[in-house]
Motif scaffolding. Structure first.
Motif, PDB file in Angstrom:
ATOM      1  N   ASP A  33     -22.183 -54.357   7.381  1.00 50.59           N
ATOM      2  CA  ASP A  33     -20.762 -54.135   7.100  1.00 50.59           C
ATOM      3  C   ASP A  33     -20.289 -54.859   5.831  1.00 50.59           C
ATOM      4  O   ASP A  33     -19.101 -54.919   5.550  1.00 50.59           O
ATOM      5  CB  ASP A  33     -19.905 -54.528   8.306  1.00 50.59           C
ATOM      6  CG  ASP A  33     -20.117 -55.989   8.700  1.00 50.59           C
ATOM      7  OD1 ASP A  33     -20.960 -56.677   8.054  1.00 50.59           O
ATOM      8  OD2 ASP A  33     -19.460 -56.439   9.655  1.00 50.59           O
ATOM      9  N   GLU A  50     -21.306 -46.825  12.132  1.00 50.48           N
ATOM     10  CA  GLU A  50     -19.973 -46.425  11.673  1.00 50.48           C
ATOM     11  C   GLU A  50     -19.222 -47.538  10.941  1.00 50.48           C
ATOM     12  O   GLU A  50     -18.371 -47.252  10.083  1.00 50.48           O
ATOM     13  CB  GLU A  50     -19.119 -45.937  12.850  1.00 50.48           C
ATOM     14  CG  GLU A  50     -18.724 -46.991  13.898  1.00 50.48           C
ATOM     15  CD  GLU A  50     -19.829 -47.288  14.909  1.00 50.48           C
ATOM     16  OE1 GLU A  50     -20.977 -46.844  14.694  1.00 50.48           O
ATOM     17  OE2 GLU A  50     -19.531 -47.979  15.898  1.00 50.48           O
ATOM     18  N   ALA A  51     -19.527 -48.807  11.272  1.00 48.40           N
ATOM     19  CA  ALA A  51     -18.686 -49.907  10.757  1.00 48.40           C
ATOM     20  C   ALA A  51     -18.547 -49.884   9.233  1.00 48.40           C
ATOM     21  O   ALA A  51     -17.423 -49.969   8.718  1.00 48.40           O
ATOM     22  CB  ALA A  51     -19.220 -51.252  11.243  1.00 48.40           C
ATOM     23  N   ILE A  58     -16.163 -46.993   8.176  1.00 50.43           N
ATOM     24  CA  ILE A  58     -14.763 -47.241   8.473  1.00 50.43           C
ATOM     25  C   ILE A  58     -14.227 -48.324   7.528  1.00 50.43           C
ATOM     26  O   ILE A  58     -13.055 -48.340   7.177  1.00 50.43           O
ATOM     27  CB  ILE A  58     -14.599 -47.573   9.973  1.00 50.43           C
ATOM     28  CG1 ILE A  58     -14.868 -46.281  10.774  1.00 50.43           C
ATOM     29  CG2 ILE A  58     -13.216 -48.119  10.295  1.00 50.43           C
ATOM     30  CD1 ILE A  58     -15.113 -46.464  12.238  1.00 50.43           C
ATOM     31  N   ARG A 102     -13.511 -43.335   4.031  1.00 48.43           N
ATOM     32  CA  ARG A 102     -12.762 -44.056   5.062  1.00 48.43           C
ATOM     33  C   ARG A 102     -11.751 -43.120   5.741  1.00 48.43           C
ATOM     34  O   ARG A 102     -11.579 -43.144   6.955  1.00 48.43           O
ATOM     35  CB  ARG A 102     -12.024 -45.234   4.418  1.00 48.43           C
ATOM     36  CG  ARG A 102     -11.365 -46.165   5.408  1.00 48.43           C
ATOM     37  CD  ARG A 102     -10.262 -46.964   4.739  1.00 48.43           C
ATOM     38  NE  ARG A 102     -10.699 -47.567   3.490  1.00 48.43           N
ATOM     39  CZ  ARG A 102     -10.837 -48.864   3.272  1.00 48.43           C
ATOM     40  NH1 ARG A 102     -10.566 -49.714   4.212  1.00 48.43           N
ATOM     41  NH2 ARG A 102     -11.217 -49.308   2.102  1.00 48.43           N
ATOM     42  N   GLU A 125     -11.853 -41.736   9.962  1.00 46.10           N
ATOM     43  CA  GLU A 125     -10.828 -41.910  10.995  1.00 46.10           C
ATOM     44  C   GLU A 125     -11.131 -41.062  12.226  1.00 46.10           C
ATOM     45  O   GLU A 125     -10.622 -41.318  13.310  1.00 46.10           O
ATOM     46  CB  GLU A 125      -9.440 -41.540  10.445  1.00 46.10           C
ATOM     47  CG  GLU A 125      -8.778 -42.649   9.662  1.00 46.10           C
ATOM     48  CD  GLU A 125      -8.361 -43.800  10.566  1.00 46.10           C
ATOM     49  OE1 GLU A 125      -9.164 -44.764  10.685  1.00 46.10           O
ATOM     50  OE2 GLU A 125      -7.265 -43.743  11.143  1.00 46.10           O
ATOM     51  N   GLU A 147     -13.672 -41.168  13.852  1.00 45.69           N
ATOM     52  CA  GLU A 147     -14.223 -42.108  14.833  1.00 45.69           C
ATOM     53  C   GLU A 147     -13.311 -43.305  15.011  1.00 45.69           C
ATOM     54  O   GLU A 147     -13.247 -43.889  16.090  1.00 45.69           O
ATOM     55  CB  GLU A 147     -15.631 -42.582  14.421  1.00 45.69           C
ATOM     56  CG  GLU A 147     -16.185 -43.635  15.366  1.00 45.69           C
ATOM     57  CD  GLU A 147     -17.701 -43.718  15.417  1.00 45.69           C
ATOM     58  OE1 GLU A 147     -18.376 -42.996  14.654  1.00 45.69           O
ATOM     59  OE2 GLU A 147     -18.217 -44.503  16.227  1.00 45.69           O
ATOM     60  N   GLY A 148     -12.607 -43.678  13.947  1.00 44.11           N
ATOM     61  CA  GLY A 148     -11.834 -44.925  13.955  1.00 44.11           C
ATOM     62  C   GLY A 148     -10.586 -44.862  14.821  1.00 44.11           C
ATOM     63  O   GLY A 148     -10.110 -45.887  15.287  1.00 44.11           O
ATOM     64  N   SER A 149     -10.043 -43.660  15.022  1.00 45.36           N
ATOM     65  CA  SER A 149      -8.785 -43.552  15.763  1.00 45.36           C
ATOM     66  C   SER A 149      -8.794 -42.342  16.679  1.00 45.36           C
ATOM     67  O   SER A 149      -9.002 -41.212  16.237  1.00 45.36           O
ATOM     68  CB  SER A 149      -7.612 -43.449  14.777  1.00 45.36           C
ATOM     69  OG  SER A 149      -6.477 -42.888  15.415  1.00 45.36           O
ATOM     70  N   GLY A 178      -7.620 -47.698  19.161  1.00 48.27           N
ATOM     71  CA  GLY A 178      -8.455 -48.217  18.074  1.00 48.27           C
ATOM     72  C   GLY A 178      -9.922 -48.306  18.471  1.00 48.27           C
ATOM     73  O   GLY A 178     -10.305 -47.964  19.588  1.00 48.27           O
ATOM     74  N   LEU A 179     -10.745 -48.804  17.538  1.00 47.33           N
ATOM     75  CA  LEU A 179     -12.184 -48.953  17.788  1.00 47.33           C
ATOM     76  C   LEU A 179     -12.406 -50.105  18.766  1.00 47.33           C
ATOM     77  O   LEU A 179     -11.943 -51.209  18.534  1.00 47.33           O
ATOM     78  CB  LEU A 179     -12.893 -49.321  16.491  1.00 47.33           C
ATOM     79  CG  LEU A 179     -13.634 -48.243  15.722  1.00 47.33           C
ATOM     80  CD1 LEU A 179     -14.478 -48.915  14.662  1.00 47.33           C
ATOM     81  CD2 LEU A 179     -14.447 -47.341  16.596  1.00 47.33           C
ATOM     82  N   ASN A 220     -17.843 -38.805  16.482  1.00 45.26           N
ATOM     83  CA  ASN A 220     -18.334 -40.000  15.802  1.00 45.26           C
ATOM     84  C   ASN A 220     -18.834 -39.546  14.437  1.00 45.26           C
ATOM     85  O   ASN A 220     -19.171 -38.374  14.260  1.00 45.26           O
ATOM     86  CB  ASN A 220     -19.460 -40.664  16.590  1.00 45.26           C
ATOM     87  CG  ASN A 220     -18.970 -41.185  17.931  1.00 45.26           C
ATOM     88  OD1 ASN A 220     -17.982 -41.906  18.007  1.00 45.26           O
ATOM     89  ND2 ASN A 220     -19.638 -40.810  19.008  1.00 45.26           N
TER      90      ASN A 220
END
Ligand code: AMP
Ligand code: GLY
Length: 431
Positions: free
Chosen positions: A49, A71-72, A75, A94, A98, A100-102, A146-147, A285
């Protein structure tokens, strides 16, 4: 091509093995990698990350392609940072990550694009969430918006369970800010499967499908994990049904993201439920699944690197993907205690013996290697034992025979990976 693969799990070990089969590959770097990937390329000590560190390395080495595993980093904006530095990255921006992120972002995309999914509402007020569940009754599915590293979903079958989830996530903030907003949705019933596609913005190409086993315990009991095993293809979800699901659930989402000016490039993973009314989307995802990738990639017969390079250039449809008709299975060996605190440090032996069984590959995740070469368990999910064969029954037998050759006292694994799939195949054969 000289390539940087990002991540350190068994998924990345399997990706590294598939990249190494490409005639286009000149040199492979893995950040941070693991002892398994060290045998296939050069591990570099940059965290998955650490976006700035990854981009600086790729620039300094003038690499042709960055391939994100988890994913980190996506995102956190890895693909955007690569684009700014003029580097190709086989993953979404990014904004597109989203998906996956939201949870509520994805639900909004579904509603705008007419994608079948569970009916849902979003709450930031616990009292309103309680009133909603009271009105709708159970079962309901409550999700931190959220994640939350796989810990943010509660399938509540009683009002007490729903109440406890609202109190924990929204009031006690057990998941931190991820639980400040809650998505509450209709509970879907059916067979759960994972569908994977390469996407180059406008176009999607089917990779295939797999079925995960998320719970730690046999018979799908106990705590949720990152995934304890996978089979590919899943029962009752053939190529035709997969293509249909791609048209219904994935292509409309891509079109909606193009319309919003944030096209999706990379691997899209659609978690879906095969309901009596047809396939419905549970989640997206923005990457391969782990352990699904290990099973899927074992069946890949064409060039992974060519496909990833093509999706970066918007030439995806030119890259013909081919898969064998074999069945594949991946069984995860974890350190005792996982998904809580795992026992680490135990010596692992017998991997070469395990891989002598036809069709078997062992992929490493949280392992460490001593200077004298001794391999040890170093975390939660430690090994993925993967096998392919002409039938799922044979693949399963090979994987478990391989596990019997592995010597590691701390190992826990499920004995029933693929059992449900086999039963479904037998039912279908009888009908
Ligand atoms: P997610 O984090 O959205 O993948 O949810 C985790 C798991 O919860 C999924 O893999 C499903 O098994 C289950 N789940 C999520 N949403 C639903 C739903 N609407 N109906 C039934 N099960 C669900
Ligand atoms: N095995 C599920 C995932 O990778 O999200």
């Amino acid at each position: 091509m000289r390539v940087l693969l990002v991540g350190s799990g068994a998924r990345e070990h399997a990706l590294a093995a598939a990249l190494c089969r490409s005639p286009l590959l000149d040199e492979l770097f893995i950040a941070p990698g693991n002892p398994g990937t060290a045998a296939l390329g050069r591990n570099v000590a940059i965290a998955a990350d650490d976006v700035a560190g990854l981009v600086a390395f790729a620039q300094a080495e003038r690499l042709a392609l960055v391939v994100p595993g988890p994913e980190a980093p996506l995102i956190a904006g890895l693909a955007d940072a690569c684009a700014e530095a003029g580097l190709a990255c086989a993953g979404p921006s990014r904004a597109a990550a989203e998906l996956e992120g939201s949870k509520s972002f994805t639900k909004g995309v579904c509603d705008a694009a007419g994608i079948p999914t569970a009916r849902w509402e979003r709450f930031t007020d616990p009292a309103a969430a309680r009133a909603f569940v009271g009105r709708r009754g159970v079962p309901q599915v409550l999700k931190a918006d959220g994640l939350a590293a796989g810990k943010g979903v509660v399938v509540a079958r009683s009002l007490a369970e729903a109440e406890a989830a609202i109190a924990a996530m929204m009031e006690s903030r057990s998941l931190g800010e991820a639980g400040d907003a809650l998505v509450i949705e209709e509970c879907l019933e059916g067979e759960e499967v994972s569908l994977f596609a390469f996407c180059d913005g406008a176009q999607a190409l089917l990779i295939g499908a797999a079925q995960d086993h998320k719970r730690i315990g046999e018979g799908d009991t106990g705590a949720n994990t990152g995934g304890m095993g996978a089979v590919s293809p899943p029962p009752g979800f053939d190529r035709g049904a997969q293509e249909h699901a791609l048209d219904l659930l994935v292509r409309p989402a891509l079109a909606e993201l193009v319309r919003r000016g944030t096209p999706f490039r990379g691997v899209l993973f659609a978690g879906l439920m095969l309901t009596a009314q047809g396939p419905k989307l549970i989640e997206f995802n923005v990457r391969f699944g782990d352990p699904e990738a290990q099973a899927l990639l074992a069946r890949l017969r064409s060039d992974l690197l060519a496909a990833l390079a093509a999706l970066c250039d918007g030439r995806l449809l030119e890259s013909g993907l081919r898969f064998s008709d074999d069945a594949a299975i991946a069984v995860v060996l974890a350190g005792r205690g996982y998904p809580g605190t795992p026992t680490t440090g135990g010596v692992i032996a017998g991997l070469d013996e395990a891989e002598r069984i036809a069709g078997v590959r062992v992929f490493q995740a949280a392992t460490s290697r001593d200077p004298d070469g001794t391999l040890r368990g170093a975390g939660g999910r430690v090994l993925s034992v993967c096998a392919t064969a002409s039938s799922l029954a044979d693949a399963r037998d090979a994987a478990y025979a391989a596990i019997a050759r592995i010597d590691w006292v701390d190992a826990v694994w499920r004995r029933d990976i693929g059992v449900h799939a086999l039963a479904r195949l037998e039912e279908a054969a009888v009908r």
